[in-house]
Write a protein that holds these residues in place. Sequence first.
Motif, PDB file in Angstrom:
ATOM      1  N   VAL A  94       7.495   4.991  -6.006  1.00 21.60           N
ATOM      2  CA  VAL A  94       8.501   5.385  -5.013  1.00 21.60           C
ATOM      3  C   VAL A  94       8.454   6.876  -4.740  1.00 21.60           C
ATOM      4  O   VAL A  94       8.663   7.330  -3.604  1.00 21.60           O
ATOM      5  CB  VAL A  94       9.906   4.963  -5.499  1.00 21.60           C
ATOM      6  CG1 VAL A  94      10.984   5.423  -4.525  1.00 21.60           C
ATOM      7  CG2 VAL A  94       9.979   3.461  -5.694  1.00 21.60           C
ATOM      8  N   GLY A  95       8.151   7.661  -5.776  1.00 18.43           N
ATOM      9  CA  GLY A  95       8.089   9.113  -5.608  1.00 18.43           C
ATOM     10  C   GLY A  95       7.038   9.521  -4.592  1.00 18.43           C
ATOM     11  O   GLY A  95       7.292  10.343  -3.705  1.00 18.43           O
ATOM     12  N   SER A 143       5.620  11.384   1.043  1.00 17.92           N
ATOM     13  CA  SER A 143       4.879  11.292   2.309  1.00 17.92           C
ATOM     14  C   SER A 143       5.723  11.752   3.489  1.00 17.92           C
ATOM     15  O   SER A 143       5.189  12.247   4.489  1.00 17.92           O
ATOM     16  CB  SER A 143       4.414   9.850   2.547  1.00 17.92           C
ATOM     17  OG  SER A 143       3.595   9.397   1.490  1.00 17.92           O
ATOM     18  N   PHE A 144       7.048  11.619   3.348  1.00 16.81           N
ATOM     19  CA  PHE A 144       7.930  12.033   4.437  1.00 16.81           C
ATOM     20  C   PHE A 144       8.398  13.476   4.283  1.00 16.81           C
ATOM     21  O   PHE A 144       9.025  14.016   5.196  1.00 16.81           O
ATOM     22  CB  PHE A 144       9.153  11.106   4.492  1.00 16.81           C
ATOM     23  CG  PHE A 144       8.799   9.672   4.735  1.00 16.81           C
ATOM     24  CD1 PHE A 144       8.378   9.244   5.986  1.00 16.81           C
ATOM     25  CD2 PHE A 144       8.853   8.743   3.709  1.00 16.81           C
ATOM     26  CE1 PHE A 144       8.045   7.926   6.209  1.00 16.81           C
ATOM     27  CE2 PHE A 144       8.533   7.418   3.926  1.00 16.81           C
ATOM     28  CZ  PHE A 144       8.119   7.010   5.178  1.00 16.81           C
ATOM     29  N   VAL A 169      -1.992   6.195   1.277  1.00 21.35           N
ATOM     30  CA  VAL A 169      -0.594   6.050   0.868  1.00 21.35           C
ATOM     31  C   VAL A 169       0.336   6.648   1.908  1.00 21.35           C
ATOM     32  O   VAL A 169       1.326   6.031   2.321  1.00 21.35           O
ATOM     33  CB  VAL A 169      -0.374   6.700  -0.506  1.00 21.35           C
ATOM     34  CG1 VAL A 169       1.116   6.728  -0.853  1.00 21.35           C
ATOM     35  CG2 VAL A 169      -1.140   5.939  -1.580  1.00 21.35           C
ATOM     36  N   ALA A 170       0.036   7.874   2.359  1.00 23.33           N
ATOM     37  CA  ALA A 170       0.882   8.513   3.370  1.00 23.33           C
ATOM     38  C   ALA A 170       0.833   7.745   4.687  1.00 23.33           C
ATOM     39  O   ALA A 170       1.856   7.587   5.358  1.00 23.33           O
ATOM     40  CB  ALA A 170       0.438   9.961   3.579  1.00 23.33           C
ATOM     41  N   GLU A 180       0.826  -1.210   0.000  1.00 28.69           N
ATOM     42  CA  GLU A 180       0.000   0.000   0.000  1.00 28.69           C
ATOM     43  C   GLU A 180       0.856   1.254   0.000  1.00 28.69           C
ATOM     44  O   GLU A 180       0.496   2.258  -0.626  1.00 28.69           O
ATOM     45  CB  GLU A 180      -0.919  -0.009   1.219  1.00 28.69           C
ATOM     46  CG  GLU A 180      -2.047  -1.022   1.156  1.00 28.69           C
ATOM     47  CD  GLU A 180      -3.036  -0.701   0.050  1.00 28.69           C
ATOM     48  OE1 GLU A 180      -3.258   0.504  -0.218  1.00 28.69           O
ATOM     49  OE2 GLU A 180      -3.580  -1.639  -0.552  1.00 28.69           O
ATOM     50  N   ALA A 181       1.987   1.216   0.715  1.00 24.91           N
ATOM     51  CA  ALA A 181       2.853   2.389   0.776  1.00 24.91           C
ATOM     52  C   ALA A 181       3.444   2.716  -0.597  1.00 24.91           C
ATOM     53  O   ALA A 181       3.624   3.890  -0.946  1.00 24.91           O
ATOM     54  CB  ALA A 181       3.969   2.161   1.791  1.00 24.91           C
ATOM     55  N   LEU A 182       3.748   1.677  -1.372  1.00 24.30           N
ATOM     56  CA  LEU A 182       4.363   1.866  -2.690  1.00 24.30           C
ATOM     57  C   LEU A 182       3.336   1.782  -3.825  1.00 24.30           C
ATOM     58  O   LEU A 182       3.718   1.640  -4.991  1.00 24.30           O
ATOM     59  CB  LEU A 182       5.448   0.811  -2.906  1.00 24.30           C
ATOM     60  CG  LEU A 182       6.630   0.890  -1.934  1.00 24.30           C
ATOM     61  CD1 LEU A 182       7.510  -0.353  -2.060  1.00 24.30           C
ATOM     62  CD2 LEU A 182       7.448   2.155  -2.182  1.00 24.30           C
ATOM     63  N   LYS A 183       2.073   1.888  -3.483  1.00 22.61           N
ATOM     64  CA  LYS A 183       0.996   1.713  -4.457  1.00 22.61           C
ATOM     65  C   LYS A 183       1.093   2.710  -5.609  1.00 22.61           C
ATOM     66  O   LYS A 183       0.811   2.376  -6.767  1.00 22.61           O
ATOM     67  CB  LYS A 183      -0.349   1.863  -3.748  1.00 22.61           C
ATOM     68  CG  LYS A 183      -1.546   1.495  -4.579  1.00 22.61           C
ATOM     69  CD  LYS A 183      -2.807   1.553  -3.730  1.00 22.61           C
ATOM     70  CE  LYS A 183      -4.028   1.115  -4.508  1.00 22.61           C
ATOM     71  NZ  LYS A 183      -5.255   1.142  -3.654  1.00 22.61           N
ATOM     72  N   HIS A 184       1.475   3.935  -5.310  1.00 23.81           N
ATOM     73  CA  HIS A 184       1.575   4.974  -6.339  1.00 23.81           C
ATOM     74  C   HIS A 184       3.014   5.313  -6.704  1.00 23.81           C
ATOM     75  O   HIS A 184       3.289   6.406  -7.214  1.00 23.81           O
ATOM     76  CB  HIS A 184       0.851   6.242  -5.880  1.00 23.81           C
ATOM     77  CG  HIS A 184      -0.616   6.057  -5.681  1.00 23.81           C
ATOM     78  ND1 HIS A 184      -1.467   5.666  -6.700  1.00 23.81           N
ATOM     79  CD2 HIS A 184      -1.391   6.168  -4.580  1.00 23.81           C
ATOM     80  CE1 HIS A 184      -2.705   5.572  -6.238  1.00 23.81           C
ATOM     81  NE2 HIS A 184      -2.683   5.867  -4.945  1.00 23.81           N
TER      82      HIS A 184
END
Length: 294
Positions: free
Chosen positions: A57-58, A63-64, A256-257, A51-55
């Motif tokens: 790497v950018g 998100s950080f 995502v975030a 889920e974190a990499l769903k959209h």
Amino acid sequence: MSVLSTTADKDLQWKDAITTESSLVRRLLIGAAALHLTLFLLIPLGAIFAEALKHGVGAYFDSFANEDALAAIRLTLLVAAIAVPLNALFGVAAAWAIAKFDFVGKQVLISLIDMPLAVSPVISGLIYVLLFGAQGWLGPWLAEHDIKVIFALPGIVLATIFVTVPFVARELIPLMQAQGREEEEAALTLGASGWQMFARVTLPNIKWSLLYGVILCNARAMGEFGAVSVVSGHIRGLTNTMPLHIEILYNEYNAVAAFSVASLLTLLALVTLIAKTLIEQKAASHHQRKSGQS
């Protein structure tokens, strides 16, 4: 020699007696354990990173870049940097007192150390609100002197210290009780001071268990949610730790975030697990060397 051989034979027979399951039963048990770990550990961990990499790497690193996320990360690290050393010092002192001395109230002290394990973290947070909140016992006095505890860093640190108190002490107490007092008494007899005795005798004997307890304490400090949630006030950029920031992002449907920040906590947990395994191996080899020397 015959006595030793008989004893060895009995040990082998006893080991065989507890491993008489058929290969089918063993495979079923191993398969059930592997399935359980896959369903309840590996798949959820994989889902977090998916889920974190769903959209891409950018989007993950974006998100950080958010200031609120950076503030939450800084606050989490700061709270852990304060709470963990304090609990390490307390754990060593408490374990030393309990293992090396007999005194009135010893069992009470042990029970108090275990209390955070029995009390809900939310309840512990409410206790601090009752003590230091605006309507609490010390609230008016704190307000008069412009001292902020609740909804500020001191309250978060206090709540984190409370829930992480047992980890270092509980690792050291049984070890130091098993070691006894003989080595320390011998060092004192040979003229060592109290600090010399601690640095050259006690600390080398407990270093691996101490480090193990510190790692567990740090993991809990960074991942604590319930107690911190009560005393923080959820002020963005000021009092939100990483778990609280994840909750806010998820409630705002910013999946995502939320999963990106959660993946950072997951990576910290995996690093903790690896460090824990390495320390267990070091401690086991250290124990074997000492047993061989004795």
